[in-house]
Scaffold this active site. Sequence first.
Site, PDB file in Angstrom:
ATOM      1  N   VAL A 195      -4.913  -6.440  -5.420  1.00 32.63           N
ATOM      2  CA  VAL A 195      -4.435  -7.615  -5.562  1.00 32.63           C
ATOM      3  C   VAL A 195      -4.733  -7.971  -4.050  1.00 32.63           C
ATOM      4  O   VAL A 195      -4.749  -8.623  -3.122  1.00 32.63           O
ATOM      5  CB  VAL A 195      -2.597  -7.583  -5.473  1.00 32.63           C
ATOM      6  N   CYS A 196      -4.582  -6.529  -3.127  1.00 36.11           N
ATOM      7  CA  CYS A 196      -4.542  -6.955  -1.375  1.00 36.11           C
ATOM      8  C   CYS A 196      -6.055  -7.898  -1.008  1.00 36.11           C
ATOM      9  O   CYS A 196      -5.896  -8.229  -0.289  1.00 36.11           O
ATOM     10  CB  CYS A 196      -4.117  -6.014  -0.489  1.00 36.11           C
ATOM     11  N   ALA A 197      -7.121  -6.687  -1.650  1.00 34.80           N
ATOM     12  CA  ALA A 197      -8.152  -8.114  -1.631  1.00 34.80           C
ATOM     13  C   ALA A 197      -8.501  -8.910  -1.856  1.00 34.80           C
ATOM     14  O   ALA A 197      -8.862 -10.291  -1.407  1.00 34.80           O
ATOM     15  CB  ALA A 197      -9.428  -7.013  -1.780  1.00 34.80           C
ATOM     16  N   SER A 208      -2.402  -2.705   1.515  1.00 34.14           N
ATOM     17  CA  SER A 208      -3.155  -2.129   1.170  1.00 34.14           C
ATOM     18  C   SER A 208      -4.266  -2.716   1.730  1.00 34.14           C
ATOM     19  O   SER A 208      -3.997  -3.193  -0.131  1.00 34.14           O
ATOM     20  CB  SER A 208      -3.034  -0.547   1.089  1.00 34.14           C
TER      21      SER A 208
END
Length: 172
Positions: free
Chosen positions: A64-66, A59
């Site tokens: 971490v995804c960002a 997501s």
Amino acid sequence: MSRPGAVTFKGNPVTLAGDALAAGQDAPDFTLHFFEGGMQSLAKGDLAGKPTLLSVVPSLDTGVCAIQTKKFNEQLGELGDKVNAVTVSMDLPFAMNRFCGAEEIKNMKVGSDYQDRNFGEGFGALIEELKILCRAAFVMDASGKLTHVEYVSEVTNEPDYDAALAALKSAL
């Protein structure tokens, strides 16, 4: 097919739906969705003709995804329009669009697998217990053959950026 314990999420083993892919295989067909002036679709065939990075995240609304999306976006700037790059998640297309606008993501497209999970199941990246995608990076050459496959063993860790980008550049 299910792969119990294929990766961990916060240290806990989780099950991935679908077969594990490997470099040298043809990438499975898929259709993702995005919002740009209206709901649109993005299919594997739309990416033909250029090497493609598929950066898979659980997501965009997590740290971490960002980081993963921003880091790939930054490093892809030097390749310009010679490659395709898509961040794939289960996030709704509207949320993905908002994130990319707020974070000035310009070198990557986004694609949501929320409708039927065909990407997650085809690429063996759907976490069955959570109904989200695991963290992964795939590179396809211009003909749709996989040249790099990484399922990050712990979902909260970052992928090997250098390996994915090296595979992308070598496919040029």
